[in-house]
Design a protein around this motif. Structure first.
Motif, PDB file in Angstrom:
ATOM      1  N   VAL A   1       3.830   4.247 -10.490  1.00 58.91           N
ATOM      2  CA  VAL A   1       2.445   4.366 -10.957  1.00 58.91           C
ATOM      3  C   VAL A   1       2.415   4.977 -12.358  1.00 58.91           C
ATOM      4  O   VAL A   1       1.638   4.542 -13.224  1.00 58.91           O
ATOM      5  CB  VAL A   1       1.608   5.198  -9.969  1.00 58.91           C
ATOM      6  CG1 VAL A   1       0.232   5.505 -10.554  1.00 58.91           C
ATOM      7  CG2 VAL A   1       1.469   4.460  -8.640  1.00 58.91           C
ATOM      8  N   ARG A   2       3.251   5.972 -12.596  1.00 55.60           N
ATOM      9  CA  ARG A   2       3.299   6.598 -13.925  1.00 55.60           C
ATOM     10  C   ARG A   2       3.719   5.577 -14.990  1.00 55.60           C
ATOM     11  O   ARG A   2       3.129   5.498 -16.069  1.00 55.60           O
ATOM     12  CB  ARG A   2       4.269   7.773 -13.908  1.00 55.60           C
ATOM     13  CG  ARG A   2       4.297   8.569 -15.212  1.00 55.60           C
ATOM     14  CD  ARG A   2       5.051   9.881 -15.056  1.00 55.60           C
ATOM     15  NE  ARG A   2       6.462   9.661 -14.781  1.00 55.60           N
ATOM     16  CZ  ARG A   2       7.040   9.895 -13.615  1.00 55.60           C
ATOM     17  NH1 ARG A   2       6.312  10.344 -12.586  1.00 55.60           N
ATOM     18  NH2 ARG A   2       8.331   9.696 -13.445  1.00 55.60           N
ATOM     19  N   LYS A   3       4.732   4.779 -14.675  1.00 54.22           N
ATOM     20  CA  LYS A   3       5.204   3.768 -15.619  1.00 54.22           C
ATOM     21  C   LYS A   3       4.168   2.662 -15.823  1.00 54.22           C
ATOM     22  O   LYS A   3       3.968   2.186 -16.950  1.00 54.22           O
ATOM     23  CB  LYS A   3       6.516   3.164 -15.120  1.00 54.22           C
ATOM     24  CG  LYS A   3       7.710   4.107 -15.160  1.00 54.22           C
ATOM     25  CD  LYS A   3       8.101   4.420 -16.593  1.00 54.22           C
ATOM     26  CE  LYS A   3       9.362   5.255 -16.651  1.00 54.22           C
ATOM     27  NZ  LYS A   3       9.750   5.568 -18.045  1.00 54.22           N
TER      28      LYS A   3
ATOM     29  N   VAL B   1       9.711   0.660  -2.674  1.00 49.41           N
ATOM     30  CA  VAL B   1       8.561   0.763  -3.570  1.00 49.41           C
ATOM     31  C   VAL B   1       7.733   1.996  -3.221  1.00 49.41           C
ATOM     32  O   VAL B   1       7.311   2.748  -4.101  1.00 49.41           O
ATOM     33  CB  VAL B   1       7.704  -0.516  -3.511  1.00 49.41           C
ATOM     34  CG1 VAL B   1       6.392  -0.325  -4.280  1.00 49.41           C
ATOM     35  CG2 VAL B   1       8.477  -1.703  -4.073  1.00 49.41           C
ATOM     36  N   ARG B   2       7.522   2.215  -1.930  1.00 49.28           N
ATOM     37  CA  ARG B   2       6.745   3.395  -1.527  1.00 49.28           C
ATOM     38  C   ARG B   2       7.468   4.682  -1.923  1.00 49.28           C
ATOM     39  O   ARG B   2       6.835   5.645  -2.366  1.00 49.28           O
ATOM     40  CB  ARG B   2       6.514   3.377  -0.013  1.00 49.28           C
ATOM     41  CG  ARG B   2       5.601   2.249   0.460  1.00 49.28           C
ATOM     42  CD  ARG B   2       5.237   2.407   1.922  1.00 49.28           C
ATOM     43  NE  ARG B   2       4.497   1.245   2.418  1.00 49.28           N
ATOM     44  CZ  ARG B   2       5.056   0.236   3.061  1.00 49.28           C
ATOM     45  NH1 ARG B   2       6.357   0.259   3.331  1.00 49.28           N
ATOM     46  NH2 ARG B   2       4.321  -0.785   3.468  1.00 49.28           N
ATOM     47  N   ALA B   3       8.769   4.709  -1.757  1.00 49.91           N
ATOM     48  CA  ALA B   3       9.540   5.912  -2.079  1.00 49.91           C
ATOM     49  C   ALA B   3       9.479   6.240  -3.573  1.00 49.91           C
ATOM     50  O   ALA B   3       9.506   7.408  -3.966  1.00 49.91           O
ATOM     51  CB  ALA B   3      10.998   5.734  -1.652  1.00 49.91           C
TER      52      ALA B   3
ATOM     53  N   ASP C   1       0.848  -1.195   0.000  1.00 48.25           N
ATOM     54  CA  ASP C   1       0.000   0.000   0.000  1.00 48.25           C
ATOM     55  C   ASP C   1       0.880   1.240   0.000  1.00 48.25           C
ATOM     56  O   ASP C   1       1.850   1.329   0.761  1.00 48.25           O
ATOM     57  CB  ASP C   1      -0.911   0.006   1.229  1.00 48.25           C
ATOM     58  CG  ASP C   1      -2.035  -1.009   1.110  1.00 48.25           C
ATOM     59  OD1 ASP C   1      -2.612  -1.115   0.006  1.00 48.25           O
ATOM     60  OD2 ASP C   1      -2.314  -1.711   2.101  1.00 48.25           O
ATOM     61  N   THR C   2       0.542   2.205  -0.889  1.00 45.29           N
ATOM     62  CA  THR C   2       1.273   3.471  -0.953  1.00 45.29           C
ATOM     63  C   THR C   2       0.257   4.602  -0.897  1.00 45.29           C
ATOM     64  O   THR C   2      -0.953   4.367  -1.048  1.00 45.29           O
ATOM     65  CB  THR C   2       2.087   3.584  -2.256  1.00 45.29           C
ATOM     66  OG1 THR C   2       1.202   3.918  -3.346  1.00 45.29           O
ATOM     67  CG2 THR C   2       2.836   2.287  -2.563  1.00 45.29           C
ATOM     68  N   PRO C   3       0.688   5.854  -0.685  1.00 45.89           N
ATOM     69  CA  PRO C   3      -0.257   6.977  -0.663  1.00 45.89           C
ATOM     70  C   PRO C   3      -0.990   7.169  -1.990  1.00 45.89           C
ATOM     71  O   PRO C   3      -2.013   7.846  -2.043  1.00 45.89           O
ATOM     72  CB  PRO C   3       0.647   8.178  -0.359  1.00 45.89           C
ATOM     73  CG  PRO C   3       1.823   7.589   0.355  1.00 45.89           C
ATOM     74  CD  PRO C   3       2.047   6.264  -0.300  1.00 45.89           C
ATOM     75  N   TYR C   4      -0.465   6.569  -3.062  1.00 45.81           N
ATOM     76  CA  TYR C   4      -1.048   6.753  -4.390  1.00 45.81           C
ATOM     77  C   TYR C   4      -2.020   5.637  -4.749  1.00 45.81           C
ATOM     78  O   TYR C   4      -3.118   5.901  -5.239  1.00 45.81           O
ATOM     79  CB  TYR C   4       0.068   6.848  -5.437  1.00 45.81           C
ATOM     80  CG  TYR C   4       1.001   7.993  -5.150  1.00 45.81           C
ATOM     81  CD1 TYR C   4       0.758   9.261  -5.658  1.00 45.81           C
ATOM     82  CD2 TYR C   4       2.114   7.812  -4.320  1.00 45.81           C
ATOM     83  CE1 TYR C   4       1.596  10.328  -5.371  1.00 45.81           C
ATOM     84  CE2 TYR C   4       2.964   8.870  -4.024  1.00 45.81           C
ATOM     85  CZ  TYR C   4       2.700  10.123  -4.543  1.00 45.81           C
ATOM     86  OH  TYR C   4       3.528  11.166  -4.244  1.00 45.81           O
TER      87      TYR C   4
END
Length: 272
Positions: free
Chosen positions: A85-87, A77-79, A33-36
């Motif tokens: 996400v863009r890729k 991964v979070r960093a 889980d990430t903020p995005y």
């Protein structure tokens, strides 16, 4: 990513997360889980000294030293979540554009070549790469046989297809350049294959042409349009009326090919 490749982006732009139907050898599936958004990835260990992150047709692949704790991998991964996400979003768009959900890197899989989907055959005793039909005029049901072991990784198979496609692109593009240069009555100093993410081809003022090798995925009329386009620049280093008149003279049906290519950005091609 057999399952994930068939999913579309959600309305809010997030990328669907789905565990691959089969995992490449030596890989494990994880989700963070990430903020995005939640990000799924393949994790493999290696002798490298740092954590590496890449996005290819398998999605996000994280390679980490065997001594690194999983928590450190998750933090990495979070960093890098905005970049990831863009890729991943670009990957899904690319796959939707070229229907790469149909591309599979295994025995019996398929890949796009000159507008035709060619079938892969993995045969350890093949000796060399063999194409069943005429590589200049591919047809449905053609097969490319590769001399690889049956348990070869998707990366290894993709690499061999990549090499074969570049060989075909080099031969075909060279022949078409010679044809259009002769038709135009111009001389070309040199040309090269490349894989730029923003253009299909280019022509410099010193008469050197670059062609994106990934054009080999498209039908021959699209290849001819791009080659004619760059050859026309040997006379006109602009996109004015005289330039387009020269393109039409070299390739009268260029409008149809131009429209076919217009919806595909170079960055939307499959990562082979």
């Amino acid at each position: 990513m057999a399952k994930a490749e068939q999913l579309s982006l959600f309305d809010d732009g997030t990328v669907p997360v789905a565990r691959p139907a089969t995992l490449p050898p030596g890989c494990r599936w994880h989700e963070v889980d990430t903020p995005y958004q939640r990000i799924g990835f393949l994790l493999r260990t290696s002798r490298r000294k740092t954590i590496g992150l890449t996005v290819n047709d398998d999605g996000l692949v994280v390679t980490a030293p065997s001594w690194v704790r999983y928590g450190q991998v998750a933090d990495a991964v979070r960093a890098k979540a905005p970049w990831i996400v863009r890729k991943l979003r670009a990957l899904h768009i690319r796959q939707q554009h070229l229907a790469t959900a149909d591309a599979r890197w295994h025995d019996g899989g398929r890949f796009p070549y000159l507008g035709i989907y060619v079938t892969l055959a993995i045969r350890p005793d093949a000796g060399t790469a063999l194409y069943s039909g005429d590589p200049v005029r591919p047809a449905e049901h053609d097969t490319l046989t590769l001399p690889l072991q049956s348990d070869s990784s998707t990366e290894r198979i993709r690499e061999r297809v990549h090499t074969w496609l570049q060989q075909q692109a080099r031969a075909l593009f060279d022949a078409r350049l010679q044809h259009f240069c002769q038709t135009a009555g111009v001389e070309l100093k040199s040309w090269r294959l490349a894989s730029p993410s923003a253009r299909w081809g280019s022509c410099s003022s010193d008469r050197r042409i670059m062609l994106n090798w990934r054009l080999i995925h498209f039908p021959p009329h699209v290849v001819d349009y791009v080659v004619a386009h760059e050859v026309a620049h040997l006379r006109h280093m602009n996109h004015g009326p005289a330039f387009w008149k020269e393109v039409e003279r070299l390739y009268p049906d260029f409008l149809q090919a131009r429209l076919a290519l217009k919806s595909h950005h170079p960055g939307s091609l499959p990562l082979l």
